[in-house]
Design an enzyme around this catalytic site. Structure first.
Site, PDB file in Angstrom:
ATOM      1  N   LEU A  70       4.805   0.059  -1.931  1.00  0.00           N
ATOM      2  CA  LEU A  70       3.558  -0.041  -2.361  1.00  0.00           C
ATOM      3  C   LEU A  70       2.478   1.541  -2.707  1.00  0.00           C
ATOM      4  CD1 LEU A  70       1.984  -2.495   0.738  1.00  0.00           C
ATOM      5  CD2 LEU A  70       2.210  -3.204  -1.678  1.00  0.00           C
ATOM      6  N   GLY A  71       3.126   2.976  -2.144  1.00  0.00           N
ATOM      7  CA  GLY A  71       2.752   3.697  -1.877  1.00  0.00           C
ATOM      8  C   GLY A  71       3.502   4.837  -1.033  1.00  0.00           C
ATOM      9  N   GLY A  73       3.904   9.244   0.210  1.00  0.00           N
ATOM     10  CA  GLY A  73       3.265  10.555   0.131  1.00  0.00           C
ATOM     11  C   GLY A  73       3.936  11.851   0.353  1.00  0.00           C
ATOM     12  N   GLY A  76       6.337  10.324   4.046  1.00  0.00           N
ATOM     13  CA  GLY A  76       6.576   8.879   4.687  1.00  0.00           C
ATOM     14  C   GLY A  76       6.455   8.253   3.264  1.00  0.00           C
ATOM     15  N   VAL A  78       5.041   3.773   2.122  1.00  0.00           N
ATOM     16  CA  VAL A  78       4.673   2.480   2.779  1.00  0.00           C
ATOM     17  C   VAL A  78       5.225   1.271   1.677  1.00  0.00           C
ATOM     18  CG1 VAL A  78       2.731   0.902   2.794  1.00  0.00           C
ATOM     19  CG2 VAL A  78       2.163   3.552   3.130  1.00  0.00           C
ATOM     20  N   LYS A  93       5.051   1.326   7.233  1.00  0.00           N
ATOM     21  CA  LYS A  93       4.685   2.861   6.774  1.00  0.00           C
ATOM     22  C   LYS A  93       6.390   3.973   7.207  1.00  0.00           C
ATOM     23  CE  LYS A  93       1.689   6.714   6.413  1.00  0.00           C
ATOM     24  NZ  LYS A  93       0.366   7.592   7.132  1.00  0.00           N
ATOM     25  N   ASP A 185      -9.745  12.844   6.240  1.00  0.00           N
ATOM     26  CA  ASP A 185      -8.931  13.510   5.688  1.00  0.00           C
ATOM     27  C   ASP A 185     -10.183  12.159   4.107  1.00  0.00           C
ATOM     28  OD1 ASP A 185      -6.854  13.682   4.093  1.00  0.00           O
ATOM     29  OD2 ASP A 185      -5.031  12.479   5.126  1.00  0.00           O
TER      30      ASP A 185
END
Length: 343
Positions: A70-71, A73, A76, A78, A93, A185
């Site tokens: 899903l994503g 960074g 880490g 997800v 995550k 953030d």
């Protein structure tokens, strides 16, 4: 989440580098015990201790089927998973143990868990795991990606959607602040979508969230969301953080939603776009209005000027934006010149 570059007036809208490595912090000692976020810190310490004792040790594949990413960074990624026995879809995550301190993982998980009751903050399943290679925790999946994925260059998002985002995010940030915390953030990448029209959005990623009063020292580069008091701090002891930091970043985010680009690259006088903004903030004169703000209505500019007050004491709380949601934010039939890309 997925990268979505917007190279308009100042910089790509996705601001890389807003991570914990940009600051040094001090959360210890008697000074922290007397700060406004002391109660929040005490609660989190208690949650950390309990979670550390009950951490589930398992390999992901034993209980979850990984469907897709899903994503991703810097620290880490997800993934969408399905619980093998219950068939429940979840977002997992995963933080590599080789690059993640155990306390850092537990802290982020406990902060997210403590805030998950708010409807505009990501819901948690209350499951934290440790595998041979990763730390991880499970939360509700958002299948429509993040807010950055729908922001169009030179355009932003539709005004009704921007106002729905404003209402929900202001509520979420106010809730975080009421718990004695500063989110730290605020950016489109951390706003997850549950429908394409932003009727339901949720704030995620609490790795940088800290109790009010935590002292921070900027040790890396300044990005558009960095408030000027942090950009310019030279104190060896750092700056005690306050909710005004979130108000500033919230103002930058709203500008991005309405225009499709950053108002400046860095909140420093050396940045010509920020220098123009400082001049206008101080004079309030129409002749000093930066050209890339002219597509906004008087009401929208008033809202943003308040959230982006140079003096944090004068800065509006995030809830101040709610006073303007019934006003028009974009000038109708505006046809301004395209903004030049910074060389």
């Amino acid at each position: 989440m997925m990268k979505y570059k917007i190279t308009v007036s100042t910089a790509p809208l996705r601001a890389e580098g807003m991570t914990g490595s940009g600051f040094e912090e001090d959360m210890e000692g008697s000074e922290m015990a007397q700060c406004p976020g002391a109660a929040a810190l005490a609660l989190l310490d208690e949650m950390l201790e309990i979670t550390a004792q009950s951490l589930v040790h398992t390999e992901v594949a034993e209980h979850y089927q990984i469907i897709r990413e899903l994503g991703r960074g810097k620290y880490g990624h997800v993934v969408l998973v399905i619980h093998r026995q219950r068939g429940t879809p979840m977002a997992l995550k995963l933080l590599p143990k080789a690059h993640t301190k155990r306390h850092t993982f537990l802290y982020e998980y406990c902060v997210a868990l403590s805030l998950a009751t708010h409807p505009a903050i990501i819901g948690m399943f209350g499951i934290a795991i440790e595998s041979s290679q990763h730390y991880g925790f499970l939360f509700e999946p958002a299948l429509h990606r993040d807010l950055i994925s729908i922001i169009k260059p030179h355009d932003g998002i539709p005004e009704p959607a921007a106002k729905q985002c404003t209402t929900q995010l202001a509520s979420a940030l106010e809730f975080i602040h009421s718990r004695g915390l500063v989110y730290r953030d605020v950016k489109p990448e951390n706003v997850l979508l549950f429908d394409p029209e932003c009727r339901r959005i949720k704030l995620t990623d609490f790795g940088l969230t800290r109790p009010k009063g935590t002292r921070l020292k900027l040790v890396a580069g300044v990005i558009p969301y960095t408030a000027p008091e942090l950009s310019n701090t030279t104190s060896a002891q750092g700056l005690p953080i306050d909710t005004s930091l979130d108000a500033w970043a919230f103002g930058v985010l709203l500008f991005c939603l309405l225009t499709g680009y950053f108002p400046w690259e860095q909140s420093l006088p050396a940045d010509p776009f920020f220098e123009d903004f400082m001049l206008w903030q101080e004079s309030g004169l129409d002749k000093d209005l930066p050209r890339h703000w002219k597509r906004l209505t008087v009401e929208a500019m008033r809202m943003l000027r308040s959230l982006l007050a140079l003096d944090p004491v004068q800065r509006s709380p995030v809830s101040g934006a709610l006073c303007y949601v019934n006003c028009p934010w974009r000038v109708e039939n505006w046809r301004g010149e395209e903004q030049a890309v910074r060389p």
